[in-house]
Scaffold this motif. Structure first.
Motif, short mmCIF file in Angstrom:
data_model
loop_
_atom_site.label_atom_id
_atom_site.label_comp_id
_atom_site.label_asym_id
_atom_site.label_seq_id
_atom_site.Cartn_x
_atom_site.Cartn_y
_atom_site.Cartn_z
N ALA A 161 0.80 -1.05 -0.05
CA ALA A 161 0.07 -0.01 -0.05
C ALA A 161 0.91 1.13 -0.09
CB ALA A 161 -0.92 0.03 1.28
N LEU A 162 1.95 1.12 0.61
CA LEU A 162 2.90 2.32 0.65
C LEU A 162 3.56 2.67 -0.63
CD1 LEU A 162 4.73 1.41 4.49
CD2 LEU A 162 3.16 3.50 3.65
N LEU A 163 3.50 1.91 -1.68
CA LEU A 163 3.74 2.08 -2.98
C LEU A 163 3.04 3.21 -3.50
CD1 LEU A 163 5.12 -1.30 -4.15
CD2 LEU A 163 6.66 0.63 -3.30
N ALA A 164 1.78 3.19 -3.03
CA ALA A 164 0.63 4.04 -3.82
C ALA A 164 0.77 5.50 -3.65
CB ALA A 164 -0.67 3.69 -3.73
N PRO A 165 0.41 6.38 -4.38
CA PRO A 165 0.51 7.94 -4.01
C PRO A 165 -0.30 8.17 -2.95
CG PRO A 165 0.31 7.59 -6.55
CD PRO A 165 0.00 6.33 -5.95
N GLY A 166 0.11 9.21 -1.98
CA GLY A 166 -0.73 9.60 -1.02
C GLY A 166 -0.84 8.73 0.33
N VAL A 167 -0.28 7.51 0.20
CA VAL A 167 -0.05 6.68 1.47
C VAL A 167 1.12 6.62 2.38
CG1 VAL A 167 -0.56 4.02 2.13
CG2 VAL A 167 -1.70 5.04 -0.19
N THR A 168 0.98 7.01 3.59
CA THR A 168 2.27 7.26 4.29
C THR A 168 2.33 6.12 5.67
OG1 THR A 168 1.03 8.90 5.74
CG2 THR A 168 2.24 9.42 3.69
N THR A 169 3.40 5.94 6.28
CA THR A 169 3.43 5.36 7.62
C THR A 169 2.63 6.08 8.69
OG1 THR A 169 5.43 4.03 6.84
CG2 THR A 169 4.73 4.19 9.22
#
Length: 995
Positions: A161-169
Motif C-alpha cells: 500500500a505504501l507504494l501508492a501515491p498519498g499513502v504514508t506510514t
C-alpha cells in the motif's frame, strides 16, 4: 496521425485494445473483460459469438455480442485468457495473452474481417496491457506478485500500500491514506473483509507468497466498498490450475546482515539505547497446486514454518526483553468449475500467533543479562474462511455470493500478572511496591460472520450493479485486575473515626487503610453492519461514461446483554463520477468523482462502555508491610488488619447499567465527503502519466466527552451527566435528572456547541456554560504519476504528492497523545482540548516522492530499486491547562506565569498553536535488490538479496510533544526529544525453487 496509425494496426492485427466498450467495472475479488466487435468499416457486428478461455484452468464462457457489437464477461477470475470471436460471413478472430486484473476491466475491441471466397483465415493478435482504463473513475494502484518480486518491497500488504501515491506510514503500526488516521482503512482478501473491527487497526495476514495480486484503492471507489474513510487494500491469493506445481521458498533476515543500531543522545546527555537491539527472522514455506479433476477442480495449499527472535533493551539499559514468535501458517484455496456458468471457491487460512517475551535485568555498563524478572504472553490472529459462488445466469445477468468469517485472539498477560496482585501505596512518597505494575488485564476474541450478494445486469446503454453487504461482528471480552484474586490493593492515609466511601468507620488507632478493588467488565458484544447498494453505469456516448451509485448503510452496536445501544441507519452514501475518453482511442481520459463514505463504530466502544460492569470495593485496616522475594527481586506484601465496613458494589454490581445517560439517543454517524478530478494519458504503448486533484473533508466525530451540565439548575447549579458518547459540537440527547431529585427520569437535548460544560468563578459560583468545538479535518492534494510498464527489460514508476492535511482532530485515534482506543480519544475530554487547536495534523506530510523500478541485466540477473522521500510531520507543543478554569487535560495552551495560584483566573496562559514548533526532518528510505534466476530442467531457481534503508538513514520519526506536563511554571525538559527513529539498514535473503 498517431490515432490513425493505431487504428490501422488494430484492423490489420484483428485486435484493438481500448476502453470504448461501455462498461469497465469489476467486483472485489476478480475482474472483467469487455469490448466491442467491429467490421472493417468500424460498424458494430451484432450477434457474433464471443468466447473467452482461461489458459490455466480451461474455464470457458461464451456470450452473444449486442446490437452495437458490444460484449461483456463479468466476474472473471484474474489471470490470462484467450478471446475469440466468430460469425458467419466473417473470419474468426482471436486475441491471445489477454490479462484480466484485480478490480479492473480489461477492454479488448476486435475487428472482424469479411470472409472471402478463399478458405477462411484466422487472424491472431496478441493483446498488450494498457495503462489507461478510460471508463474507470476510481483511483487505484494494481500490483501483481510477479511485479513485486522484481522490487525490494517488505513482505506485507501494508508495504505494498505504501507504494501508492498519498499513502504514508502512520502511528500504531498502521498506514494513513489521504491524511486519514490509521483506524479508517479496510482490507479484503478474496473479497472477505479481514480488518480488525475491535480497534480497526490491523488485519488478518497471510505470507507474502500466498498472494497473487493487490489493488490499493486511494479514492473514488465504487459503492460495493464502504465502512472506510481512509483507503482499501484489496488482495487475492494464488489458485490452482491444470498444471501441477510445487515448490519452496526460504526467507531469511539474519542478525548478522543488520547494521548495529546507534545509541541516540538527547540534549541533556541522556542516552536512548539501540546498540543491543537485534532480531533474526526465518520463514520457510512449501506449496503445491494443481488439478484434482482437470478443467474442473483445483487446489492450492501452503504451509509456512516461522521462527522469529527479537532482543531489545530499554532506553535506560536497565532491562532486556527477549521475544519469540514460533507459530506457523497454513492456507488452502479450492476452486470448482462446476460448469462454465457456475463456479465455487473456498479459502481458508490461519494466522494464529502466540508470542512469548522473557524480561531480564540488564547491566548497560557490561552488556550482561541479569536475573529473570517476568514472562509475557500475547495471542493474536486466528482462522479465516470464505465460500464464494459465482453464477453466470445469462449473457447479461450474473451474480456472486460470499459467506465467510474470521476470528482473532486478543490476549495479553504476563506471568507476574497471574501470580502477583498490584499493590499501590497512595500515601505521600509511595508508589508500586508489589511484583506487578500492570493495570487491567484484557482477554478477548473477535469473530466476524460476513455475507455478500452482488448482482450485475447489463442492458443496452446501462450496466446495473446492486447487492447487499452484511457483517455480524462479535467480541467476547473480559477485563480484570492482575493477581490470583483479581484485586487492586491501594493504601491511603486516614484518621480514627473517619467515614470511608462504603460507610465504614475507621477504628481507633488506625491511621491508614487498604482498599481492595475488583473492577471487571465482561460480556459478548455484537455489532451488525448492513449495507445495500445500487449503481448505474450509463454509457451516454461511446466515449463518455457516467457512474451513478448509492449505498445505504446501517450500524447497530449492542451491549453486553444483546440490546441495541447505538444504532444509526438510513445513511445514504451517494457516489457519482464520469470518465471521458478524450480522443476516442482509449489512450487519454478526463475523469471526476464525488462520494460520501461512512465509518462504523468500532467494537471497543461496546466493550469499554456497554458491558456488565463490576466495581466491588473492600476496606481493611493497614498493619504495615512484610517483604517477600519473587524472581530474585524483593517486594512488599500487605499485612491486613480487620475489615472496615461492608463490601461495596454500588458503583457497579456486575450487570449492564442504564446506558441512556451515557449515549446520545440520536447520534449522527462519522462520514467524509471526497471530490476528485483527474487526467490520464499514454505517451505510447508503454509510457503513461497522470495528474489527480483530491479534496477530502471529514464531517462529524463520535467520541466520549464529559458533560458537567445538563442545563437544569438545582439550587442555582446544573446537574452533572458525566462522560457521554456523542457528536462533539452538535446536539446530544441523554437521559438525566430533570426534577432535581437525584434520579434520572427524562431526556434533555444539549447543544454541545454552546453548552454542556459548567463554568465556575474562583469562589465556586456557577457563571454559565461553554460548549465544544466541532471536529474538523480537511485534506487537499495534487498527485502526479509517471509509469513505464514492464516490457521484459525494464519498468519504472514515479509519483509526487503535494498535500495539506489541516484541522483540529486527526480521526478516531490520536497520534499526538499516543491514544489508540478507537473512538475514545482525548480530543473531547473537556472543551479545551480542541479549543483553537486547528492546524496541520499529525499525518500532514507536505511532500511525498516515490520511485520504483526494475531492470533486467540479462536473462539471469535483475536489479530492483525503490525510493521514498517524505517531508516531516508537524511538531506541536501540548499543554495541560486552559485560561478558563482549573481542569487539567491536554490542550494547546501553556501556563506562563502565576501557574501555582490557587485561583484559576490568576493564571496566565498563552496559545501554543498546533504545529508551531517546526517539523520533523525529511525521511529518506532507499531499497535495492539483486536477483539471480535460472532454470534447471523442471526446476526454476530464484535467489534474491534485498537491502532496506540502504544508506542507513537514522532520522527521527517522532518526538515528545508534551511542552508542559502539569499546570506549573516549569516546561517539560524532554520536549522534542526523539521517541522513535528509522530502523537501521537490514537485508533479506530469499531463495525460491519451483517445479
Amino acid at each position: 496521425m498517431k490515432t490513425l496509425r493505431k487504428s490501422a494496426l488494430c484492423i490489420a492485427m484483428g485486435v484493438c485494445l481500448s476502453s470504448l466498450a461501455p462498461f469497465a467495472l469489476a467486483a472485489a475479488n476478480d475482474g472483467s473483460l469487455v469490448g466491442r466487435l467491429v467490421a472493417g468499416g468500424g460498424e458494430g457486428v451484432a450477434g457474433a459469438q464471443v468466447t473467452v478461455r482461461n489458459v490455466e484452468t480451461g474455464l470457458t464462457r461464451s456470450v452473444r455480442a449486442g446490437a452495437d457489437g458490444e460484449y461483456r464477461f463479468p466476474f472473471l477470475p484474474i489471470g490470462t485468457y484467450v478471446l475469440e470471436a466468430t460469425k458467419d460471413g466473417f473470419q474468426a478472430t482471436k486475441a491471445n495473452d489477454v490479462r484480466v486484473s484485480l478490480g479492473n476491466a480489461t477492454s479488448v475491441n476486435l475487428t472482424l474481417a469479411a470472409a472471402t471466397t478463399l478458405e477462411a483465415v484466422e487472424v491472431v493478435g496478441s493483446a498488450a496491457a494498457t495503462i489507461v482504463d478510460v471508463t474507470s473513475t476510481e483511483s487505484a494502484t494494481n500490483l501483481t506478485k510477479t511485479e513485486l518480486d522484481r522490487l525490494p518491497v517488505e513482505r506485507s500488504a501494508q508495504a505494498v500500500a505504501l507504494l501508492a501515491p498519498g499513502v504514508t506510514t502512520g502511528a500504531f503500526g498502521g498506514v494513513s491514506f489521504g491524511g486519514s488516521s490509521v483506524a479508517e482503512n479496510t482490507v479484503y482478501i478474496n473479497g472477505l473483509n479481514v480488518t480488525d473491527f475491535y480497534r480497526r487497526i490491523g488485519f488478518s495476514s497471510v505470507p507474502f507468497s500466498f498472494f497473487k495480486e493487490f489493488q490499493v484503492k486511494t479514492g473514488g471507489y465504487s459503492v460495493e466498498f464502504g465502512r472506510t474513510t481512509g483507503g482499501v487494500i484489496n488482495a487475492v491469493t494464488n489458485s490452482g490450475s491444470n498444471e501441477f506445481k510445487f515448490g519452496s521458498e526460504l526467507i531469511w533476515e539474519p542478525s548478522f546482515l543488520q547494521t548495529d543500531g546507534k545509541d541516540k543522545y538527547n540534549p541533556d546527555g541522556s542516552k536512548v539505547s539501540y546498540q543491543y537491539d537485534e532480531y533474526d527472522r526465518t520463514n520457510l514455506n512449501v506449496y503445491a497446486s494443481g488439478p484434482i479433476v482437470p478443467d474442473k477442480l483445483f487446489f492450492y495449499v501452503m504451509y509456512e514454518a516461522r521462527d522469529y527472535k527479537d532482543i531489545t533493551v530499554t532506553n535506560d539499559e536497565g532491562q532486556q526483553f527477549r521475544a519469540k514468535s514460533p507459530d506457523d501458517f497454513w492456507g488452502a484455496k479450492f476452486d470448482w468449475q462446476i460448469t462454465d456458468g457456475h463456479l465455487l471457491e473456498f479459502l481458508a487460512f490461519s494466522d494464529k500467533n502466540s508470542s512469548v517475551r522473557n524480561d531480564y535485568v540488564f547491566d548497560g555498563d557490561t552488556g550482561q543479562r541479569g536475573a529473570f524478572s517476568n514472562r509475557r504472553y500475547t495471542d493474536s490472529g486466528g482462522t479465516n474462511y470464505a465460500l464464494t459462488y459465482t453464477g453466470y445466469l445469462s449473457d447479461t445477468f450474473s451474480m456472486k455470493l460470499l459467506a465467510g468469517g474470521n476470528e482473532r485472539d486478543r490476549v495479553q498477560k504476563s506471568l507476574n500478572d497471574i501470580d502477583c496482585s498490584r499493590i499501590r501505596d497512595r500515601r505521600s512518597g509511595g508508589g508500586d511496591v508489589g511484583c506487578t505494575t500492570s493495570g487491567l488485564i484484557e482477554e478477548g476474541k473477535d469473530d466476524r460472520k460476513a455475507y455478500r450478494l452482488d448482482f450485475e445486469w447489463s442492458l443496452t446503454d446501462h450496466l446495473l450493479r446492486f447487492g447487499l453487504d452484511r457483517e455480524q461482528n462479535t467480541s467476547d471480552n473480559v477485563s480484570f485486575y492482575p493477581g490470583p484474586d483479581r484485586l487492586l490493593y491501594e493504601i491511603f492515609t486516614t484518621s480514627p473515626g473517619a467515614t470511608l466511601a462504603n460507610g465504614g468507620v475507621v477504628p481507633a488507632g488506625v491511621t491508614a487503610y487498604v482498599r481492595g478493588r475488583q473492577q471487571e467488565v465482561s460480556g459478548t458484544f455484537e455489532t451488525l453492519n448492513t449495507a445495500y447498494y445500487l449503481e448505474d453505469n450509463w454509457s451516454i456516448t461511446p466515449t463518455v461514461t457516467l457512474n451513478l451509485g448509492v449505498r445505504l448503510e446501517g450500524f447497530d452496536n449492542k451491549n453486553g446483554e444483546g440490546d441495541t445501544y447505538i444504532k444509526m441507519d438510513d445513511m445514504l452514501a451517494p457516489r457519482i463520477g464520469f470518465s471521458w475518453d478524450v480522443n476516442g482511442d482509449g489512450r487519454t481520459k478526463l475523469f471526476a468523482n464525488a462520494g460520501r463514505y461512512f465509518l462504523p463504530v468500532s467494537n471497543i466502544i461496546n466493550v469499554k462502555q456497554a458491558g456488565a460492569f463490576l466495581d466491588r470495593r473492600t476496606f481493611w485496616a493497614f498493619n504495615g508491610f512484610t517483604p517477600f522475594t519473587y524472581n530474585g527481586q524483593t517486594y512488599q506484601n500487605i499485612v491486613f488488619g480487620p475489615q472496615i465496613g461492608p463490601v461495596d458494589d454500588s458503583q457497579g454490581d456486575g450487570t449492564v447499567g442504564d446506558l441512556r445517560g451515557e449515549v446520545d439517543k440520536d447520534m449522527d454517524p462519522v462520514y467524509q465527503d471526497e471530490f476528485i478530478l483527474g487526467f490520464q494519458s499514454m505517451f505510447d504503448e508503454h509510457w503513461g502519466w497522470g495528474v489527480r486533484g483530491i479534496h477530502r473533508k471529514l464531517h462529524n466525530a463520535i467520541d466520549d466527552m464529559e458533560l458537567t451540565s445538563n442545563g437544569i439548575l438545582c439550587d442555582g447549579e446544573p446537574g452533572s451527566i458525566g462522560y457521554v458518547m456523542g457528536n462533539p459540537g452538535r446536539d446530544v440527547t441523554v437521559y438525566t435528572d430533570t426534577n432535581c431529585d437525584g434520579v434520572n427520569d427524562g431526556y434533555v437535548t444539549i447543544d454541545t456547541s454552546r453548552a454542556g460544560w459548567a463554568m465556575y468563578d474562583d469562589d465556586g459560583n456557577y457563571i454559565g456554560e461553554r460548549g465544544y468545538t466541532q471536529p474538523k479535518r480537511t485534506y487537499k492534494a495534487l498527485e502526479f504519476t509517471l509509469d513505464r510498464a514492464w516490457d521484459g527489460k525494464w519498468s519504472a514508476n514515479a509519483s509526487y504528492t503535494l498535500s495539506y492535511s489541516r484541522g483540529n482532530a486527526e480521526g478516531p485515534v490520536n497520534t499526538d497523545t499516543g491514544f489508540s482506543d478507537t473512538g475514545r480519544t482525548e480530543h473531547f475530554d473537556d472543551p479545551y482540548v480542541d479549543l483553537n487547536a486547528e492546524g496541520p495534523l499529525p499525518n500532514d506530510h507536505r511532500h511525498q516522492i516515490k520511485l520504483r523500478g526494475a531492470y533486467a541485466l540479462n536473462d539471469n540477473w535483475r536489479l530492483g530499486g525503490t525510493l521514498t522521500a517524505l517531508s516531516g510531520a508537524p511538531i506541536s507543543g501540548l499543554g495541560v491547562g486552559n485560561p478558563y478554569d482549573g481542569t487539567n487535560y491536554h490542550s494547546f495552551y501553556i501556563c506562563v506565569s502565576n501557574c501555582t495560584a490557587d485561583n484559576p483566573s490568576e493564571r496566565v496562559y498563552r496559545l501554543s498553536p498546533r504545529g508551531s514548533y517546526g517539523r520533523l526532518p525529511w525521511r529518506y528510505d532507499v531499497g535495492a535488490s539483486l536477483t539471480y534466476a535460472r532454470s534447471f530442467g523442471e526446476a526454476d531457481l530464484s535467489v534474491t538479496l534485498a537491502v532496506y534503508n540502504l544508506f542507513n538513514s537514522t532520522r527521527v520519526l517522532s518526538v515528545d510533544q508534551d511542552l508542559q506536563t502539569d499546570i506549573g511554571d516549569e516546561l517539560n525538559p524532554t520536549f522534542r526529544y526523539g521517541t522513535d527513529y528509522q530502523t537501521p539498514r537490514y537485508a533479506q535473503l530469499k531463495v525460491k525453487v519451483d517445479f
